[in-house]
Design a protein around this motif. Sequence first.
Motif, PDB file in Angstrom:
ATOM      1  N   VAL A 127       0.803  -1.234   0.000  1.00 26.74           N
ATOM      2  CA  VAL A 127       0.000   0.000   0.000  1.00 26.74           C
ATOM      3  C   VAL A 127       0.831   1.276   0.000  1.00 26.74           C
ATOM      4  N   ASP A 128       2.170   1.148   0.062  1.00 24.82           N
ATOM      5  CA  ASP A 128       3.004   2.354   0.076  1.00 24.82           C
ATOM      6  C   ASP A 128       4.366   2.058  -0.543  1.00 24.82           C
ATOM      7  N   TRP A 129       4.364   1.459  -1.747  1.00 23.22           N
ATOM      8  CA  TRP A 129       5.619   1.153  -2.444  1.00 23.22           C
ATOM      9  C   TRP A 129       6.365   2.462  -2.680  1.00 23.22           C
ATOM     10  N   PRO A 130       7.609   2.564  -2.211  1.00 17.44           N
ATOM     11  CA  PRO A 130       8.299   3.853  -2.285  1.00 17.44           C
ATOM     12  C   PRO A 130       8.668   4.250  -3.711  1.00 17.44           C
ATOM     13  N   THR A 131       8.603   5.534  -3.974  1.00 14.43           N
ATOM     14  CA  THR A 131       9.023   6.079  -5.263  1.00 14.43           C
ATOM     15  C   THR A 131       9.977   7.240  -5.018  1.00 14.43           C
ATOM     16  N   PHE A 132      10.767   7.560  -6.041  1.00 18.01           N
ATOM     17  CA  PHE A 132      11.702   8.681  -5.959  1.00 18.01           C
ATOM     18  C   PHE A 132      11.595   9.491  -7.246  1.00 18.01           C
ATOM     19  N   ARG A 133      11.806  10.785  -7.114  1.00 15.31           N
ATOM     20  CA  ARG A 133      11.723  11.638  -8.293  1.00 15.31           C
ATOM     21  C   ARG A 133      12.977  12.511  -8.384  1.00 15.31           C
ATOM     22  N   TYR A 134      13.311  12.859  -9.606  1.00 12.15           N
ATOM     23  CA  TYR A 134      14.515  13.625  -9.904  1.00 12.15           C
ATOM     24  C   TYR A 134      14.233  15.111  -9.741  1.00 12.15           C
ATOM     25  N   ARG A 135      15.098  15.768  -8.969  1.00  9.44           N
ATOM     26  CA  ARG A 135      14.933  17.203  -8.761  1.00  9.44           C
ATOM     27  C   ARG A 135      15.788  17.997  -9.745  1.00  9.44           C
ATOM     28  N   LYS A 136      15.481  19.272  -9.872  1.00  8.54           N
ATOM     29  CA  LYS A 136      16.210  20.135 -10.806  1.00  8.54           C
ATOM     30  C   LYS A 136      17.669  20.304 -10.401  1.00  8.54           C
ATOM     31  N   ASP A 137      17.951  20.168  -9.099  1.00  9.43           N
ATOM     32  CA  ASP A 137      19.329  20.329  -8.653  1.00  9.43           C
ATOM     33  C   ASP A 137      20.160  19.058  -8.835  1.00  9.43           C
ATOM     34  N   GLY A 138      19.574  18.049  -9.482  1.00 10.71           N
ATOM     35  CA  GLY A 138      20.308  16.829  -9.769  1.00 10.71           C
ATOM     36  C   GLY A 138      20.211  15.759  -8.704  1.00 10.71           C
ATOM     37  N   LEU A 139      19.504  16.037  -7.622  1.00  9.40           N
ATOM     38  CA  LEU A 139      19.330  15.066  -6.557  1.00  9.40           C
ATOM     39  C   LEU A 139      17.957  14.390  -6.678  1.00  9.40           C
ATOM     40  N   TYR A 140      17.803  13.301  -5.931  1.00  2.61           N
ATOM     41  CA  TYR A 140      16.523  12.600  -5.888  1.00  2.61           C
ATOM     42  C   TYR A 140      15.851  12.852  -4.547  1.00  2.61           C
ATOM     43  N   GLU A 141      14.534  12.901  -4.570  1.00  2.00           N
ATOM     44  CA  GLU A 141      13.771  12.991  -3.327  1.00  2.00           C
ATOM     45  C   GLU A 141      12.642  11.971  -3.372  1.00  2.00           C
ATOM     46  N   GLN A 142      12.186  11.579  -2.181  1.00  2.00           N
ATOM     47  CA  GLN A 142      11.128  10.579  -2.120  1.00  2.00           C
ATOM     48  C   GLN A 142       9.817  11.162  -2.616  1.00  2.00           C
ATOM     49  N   GLY A 143       9.143  10.402  -3.462  1.00  2.00           N
ATOM     50  CA  GLY A 143       7.856  10.821  -3.975  1.00  2.00           C
ATOM     51  C   GLY A 143       6.721  10.111  -3.251  1.00  2.00           C
ATOM     52  N   PRO A 144       5.494  10.296  -3.701  1.00  2.00           N
ATOM     53  CA  PRO A 144       4.350   9.640  -3.060  1.00  2.00           C
ATOM     54  C   PRO A 144       4.400   8.132  -3.260  1.00  2.00           C
ATOM     55  N   GLY A 145       4.050   7.377  -2.211  1.00  2.00           N
ATOM     56  CA  GLY A 145       4.028   5.925  -2.305  1.00  2.00           C
ATOM     57  C   GLY A 145       2.905   5.432  -3.200  1.00  2.00           C
ATOM     58  N   ILE A 146       3.093   4.247  -3.749  1.00  2.00           N
ATOM     59  CA  ILE A 146       2.089   3.643  -4.633  1.00  2.00           C
ATOM     60  C   ILE A 146       1.270   2.639  -3.844  1.00  2.00           C
ATOM     61  N   ASN A 147      -0.043   2.810  -3.843  1.00  2.00           N
ATOM     62  CA  ASN A 147      -0.957   1.871  -3.190  1.00  2.00           C
ATOM     63  C   ASN A 147      -1.382   0.835  -4.235  1.00  2.00           C
ATOM     64  N   GLN A 148      -0.649  -0.276  -4.269  1.00  2.00           N
ATOM     65  CA  GLN A 148      -0.917  -1.294  -5.280  1.00  2.00           C
ATOM     66  C   GLN A 148      -2.296  -1.923  -5.111  1.00  2.00           C
ATOM     67  N   VAL A 149      -2.724  -2.091  -3.867  1.00  2.00           N
ATOM     68  CA  VAL A 149      -4.019  -2.732  -3.617  1.00  2.00           C
ATOM     69  C   VAL A 149      -5.150  -1.862  -4.150  1.00  2.00           C
ATOM     70  N   ALA A 150      -5.119  -0.579  -3.817  1.00  2.00           N
ATOM     71  CA  ALA A 150      -6.150   0.343  -4.319  1.00  2.00           C
ATOM     72  C   ALA A 150      -6.124   0.413  -5.840  1.00  2.00           C
ATOM     73  N   ASP A 151      -4.920   0.394  -6.413  1.00  2.00           N
ATOM     74  CA  ASP A 151      -4.804   0.463  -7.875  1.00  2.00           C
ATOM     75  C   ASP A 151      -5.403  -0.780  -8.534  1.00  2.00           C
ATOM     76  N   VAL A 152      -5.183  -1.953  -7.934  1.00  2.00           N
ATOM     77  CA  VAL A 152      -5.744  -3.182  -8.505  1.00  2.00           C
ATOM     78  C   VAL A 152      -7.266  -3.171  -8.427  1.00  2.00           C
ATOM     79  N   VAL A 153      -7.812  -2.731  -7.295  1.00  2.00           N
ATOM     80  CA  VAL A 153      -9.267  -2.649  -7.170  1.00  2.00           C
ATOM     81  C   VAL A 153      -9.837  -1.733  -8.244  1.00  2.00           C
ATOM     82  N   GLU A 154      -9.195  -0.591  -8.441  1.00  2.00           N
ATOM     83  CA  GLU A 154      -9.675   0.354  -9.451  1.00  2.00           C
ATOM     84  C   GLU A 154      -9.543  -0.215 -10.855  1.00  2.00           C
ATOM     85  N   SER A 155      -8.425  -0.889 -11.146  1.00  2.00           N
ATOM     86  CA  SER A 155      -8.239  -1.436 -12.495  1.00  2.00           C
ATOM     87  C   SER A 155      -9.195  -2.589 -12.771  1.00  2.00           C
ATOM     88  N   LEU A 156      -9.543  -3.358 -11.741  1.00  2.00           N
ATOM     89  CA  LEU A 156     -10.529  -4.422 -11.932  1.00  2.00           C
ATOM     90  C   LEU A 156     -11.902  -3.842 -12.262  1.00  2.00           C
TER      91      LEU A 156
END
Length: 323
Positions: free
Chosen positions: A141-170
């Motif tokens: 429900v909170d698979w971690p993600t990271f995104r690239y910043r303009k300064d060349g560093l990475y920061e943590q992004g919003p987690g992915i809720n796989q369970v909610a996504d599967v329910v919606e895709s079904l």
Amino acid sequence: MESVPHPDSSPHYERQYLDLMRRIWDGGSERADRTGVGTRSICGAQLRFDLEGGAMPLLTTKRVYWKTATREMLWFLTGDTNIRPLVLQGVKIWNEWPHARYVRETGDDIALDAFVERIAEDEAFAKRWGDLGPVYGKQWVDWPTFRYRKDGLYEQGPGINQVADVVESLRTNPASRRHIIEGWNVAELDRMALPPCHKTYQFHVAEDRGGEGKAARLNCVLYQRSCDVALGLPFNLWSAALLTRMIAQQVDMDPGELVWMGGDVHLYLNHAHLITEQLSREPNGHPRLEIVRRPPTIFDYGIEDFVVHDYAPQPPIKAPVAV
């Protein structure tokens, strides 16, 4: 017209589990393993269970504590990774891992029961020593993600809720072949108390029911990389069927088939007494699960929402957990 056999004339659904146990114990390869206990193991196995009409793959040749397994599943769906909520409900199945870590890192050879009591009574202690790392629920429900910043560093992004996504895709794209919940996050395996054993769930919708007005059937395939057949698999089968039933209710489908597939499928050598006793017993009965309420989302079920009917198992068989 060809007659339909009475359900009692067909092999009991539990037979395939017992046959698998016998196959491993009689013909599996003896191997050293991570725990030091030793196993007999085979590579690759499959079991199939029809969930229609409330049927569940609940073993009858020994008591399976289905409420404990259900509480664990509900805990997974919260995304929590600390054992304290389970401890407060009397669920013991995860206690050995943080206890072993505490003893190893502190040198304090505290008894398991005393450690668990302290987890329950001392919230700060539980926060420090009760966490399992980013196991199952965190990835679900909170698979971690990271995104690239303009300064060349990475920061943590919003987690992915796989369970909610599967329910919606079904609901919106039932024919998709991407209805997957994955626990095997390679980047975080070394932070987990135990890497996920039941690692990949894939859902499949069978639309054609052979008549108008019939709901689609929701099937589930579970791939389990490592399986303790004596102690773990009875819980894993129940939990996968339960999750399938819950999701089916949420997306207005009928439960279909649970297909379980194992990779390293094994029995521990110190479980000989359990295996011998269980293989001497005859399966009996067809327990059914009733879900008495449909909550607003997949994340709102409580233990009181589940009732099992017609379950009269034979006595439990105790055996040690290999950590």
